[in-house]
Design a protein around this motif. Structure first.
Motif, PDB file in Angstrom:
ATOM      1  N   TYR A 150       1.035  -1.207  -0.086  1.00 20.10           N
ATOM      2  CA  TYR A 150      -0.069   0.077   0.045  1.00 20.10           C
ATOM      3  C   TYR A 150       0.928   1.196  -0.042  1.00 20.10           C
ATOM      4  CZ  TYR A 150       0.770  -0.668   4.973  1.00 20.10           C
ATOM      5  OH  TYR A 150       1.483  -0.709   6.264  1.00 20.10           O
ATOM      6  N   TYR A 164       1.163   4.781   1.651  1.00 20.26           N
ATOM      7  CA  TYR A 164       0.849   5.922   2.801  1.00 20.26           C
ATOM      8  C   TYR A 164       1.420   6.785   3.098  1.00 20.26           C
ATOM      9  CZ  TYR A 164       3.780   3.744   6.354  1.00 20.26           C
ATOM     10  OH  TYR A 164       4.823   3.610   7.295  1.00 20.26           O
ATOM     11  N   ARG A 196       5.922   3.387   0.028  1.00 20.01           N
ATOM     12  CA  ARG A 196       5.038   2.394  -0.609  1.00 20.01           C
ATOM     13  C   ARG A 196       5.709   1.020  -0.146  1.00 20.01           C
ATOM     14  NH1 ARG A 196       7.232  -0.992  -5.244  1.00 20.01           N
ATOM     15  NH2 ARG A 196       5.547  -1.792  -6.561  1.00 20.01           N
ATOM     16  N   ALA A 211      -4.011  -3.981   2.548  1.00 16.26           N
ATOM     17  CA  ALA A 211      -3.412  -3.252   1.484  1.00 16.26           C
ATOM     18  C   ALA A 211      -4.552  -2.379   0.742  1.00 16.26           C
ATOM     19  CB  ALA A 211      -2.664  -4.069   0.580  1.00 16.26           C
ATOM     20  N   MET A 212      -5.587  -2.938   0.501  1.00 21.19           N
ATOM     21  CA  MET A 212      -6.487  -2.105  -0.222  1.00 21.19           C
ATOM     22  C   MET A 212      -7.132  -1.197   0.537  1.00 21.19           C
ATOM     23  SD  MET A 212      -6.581  -3.075  -3.365  1.00 21.19           S
ATOM     24  CE  MET A 212      -8.181  -2.256  -3.825  1.00 21.19           C
ATOM     25  N   TRP A 233      -5.934   0.860   3.100  1.00 17.42           N
ATOM     26  CA  TRP A 233      -4.665   1.595   2.930  1.00 17.42           C
ATOM     27  C   TRP A 233      -3.988   2.166   1.600  1.00 17.42           C
ATOM     28  CZ3 TRP A 233      -1.767   0.486   8.132  1.00 17.42           C
ATOM     29  CH2 TRP A 233      -2.665   0.857   9.361  1.00 17.42           C
ATOM     30  N   ARG A 234      -4.870   1.892   0.662  1.00 19.99           N
ATOM     31  CA  ARG A 234      -4.193   2.111  -0.627  1.00 19.99           C
ATOM     32  C   ARG A 234      -4.396   3.617  -0.957  1.00 19.99           C
ATOM     33  NH1 ARG A 234      -6.960   2.962  -5.797  1.00 19.99           N
ATOM     34  NH2 ARG A 234      -5.461   2.451  -7.305  1.00 19.99           N
TER      35      ARG A 234
END
Length: 290
Positions: free
Chosen positions: A150, A152, A171, A191-192, A194-195
């Motif tokens: 992800y 952030y 990343r 991961a999705m 906190w994309r």
């Protein structure tokens, strides 16, 4: 004659994107120098490569907000060591900051692309190289990641280095194990979640009216954050839908623990191991045993 160094450093920064907002990114840096040998029969001593070139890259772009200077969405005001930036994205997704000047790097382009950032870094480094170096090639590349990851952004007000800048990012890979087995579905779900996310601490959230540049304008569906740190006072306003507010400082140690404790509440009886990365090759591990 040419000289090369792979993985010279990692740039951990955030850039402004019209579509994605604040995008935390990590680039690995490779360099190649061309020219004539000096009086030591070298192009440049490897110690100098690391000391000079790595230092320049770290100072100019690492842990900064990368701003596309020629974007029509960018409105910039400067004065007294601070820069106010309004990134006027459409559909109510504007982003606003007021930070010390050192928190930004302005890229002479309409967007912060790999090509534009590479050109900026190359020009910065070329200006400081000795006369025997006539050519420089810089490659910015992403770490090859097989599993979920992800992007952030965050800021760490207690940090005594550049991590205190309120909008820098990474990343990052994430791995989650349940009862000793890798669970790709759980890792992918986080991961999705906190994309392209900004991870804020609830202790830094403030009322919009307390922002120093608030002008009786209603930023609908926005959060506001501010804090004082050793480098100065930082303020940020950004869309709620691109933000997750955590009950802790957003260090990677706390991120790993937060994910583990959140999962533990709905996965009673299972042992959990969360491996959260902060950029490339570093991170934290949090474990919950049952």
């Amino acid at each position: 004659m040419k000289l090369f160094v792979k993985d010279l450093t990692v740039i951990d920064s955030t850039y402004l994107c019209p579509d994605r907002g604040l995008v935390g990114e990590s680039w690995l840096v490779d360099i190649e120098l061309g020219g004539s040998l000096n009086d030591m029969d070298m192009l440049l001593d490897f110690g100098q490569v690391k000391k000079l070139i790595k230092r320049l890259i770290d100072e100019k772009v690492d842990h900064k907000l990368l701003v596309p200077n020629r974007s029509p969405l960018c409105k910039v005001k400067t004065g007294e060591g601070y820069t106010q930036l309004d990134f006027m994205r459409p559909h109510g997704k504007s982003i606003h900051l007021r930070c010390p000047d050192e928190a930004y790097t302005f890229i002479d382009s309409v967007e912060v692309s790999n090509e534009a950032l590479t050109a900026y870094v190359k020009n910065v480094v070329l200006e400081q190289l000795p006369a025997n170096i006539q050519d420089l090639a810089i490659t910015l590349r992403h770490e090859s990641i097989d599993g979920p990851y992800y992007h952030y952004s965050h800021g760490l007000k207690k940090h005594d280095g550049n991590c205190q800048r309120i909008a820098h990012g990474h990343r990052s890979t994430i791995e989650i194990q349940v009862d000793g087995e890798y669970d790709i579905d759980l890792a992918t779900s986080w991961a999705m979640k906190w994309r392209n996310i900004y991870l804020g601490s609830e202790s830094d959230e403030i009322s919009q009216q307390d922002i120093s540049f608030y002008q009786q304008q209603a930023w609908q569906d926005h959060y506001a954050f501010a804090y004082q740190s050793p480098q100065g006072f930082f303020e940020l306003v950004l869309p709620k839908q691109e933000t997750d507010i955590l009950p802790c400082e957003t260090t990677v140690e706390n991120l790993a623990a937060y994910i583990a404790s959140t999962l533990a509440k709905v996965m009673e009886g299972h042992s959990l191991k969360v491996i959260a990365y902060e950029g490339v090759g570093k991170g934290a591990i949090s474990e919950v045993y049952r």
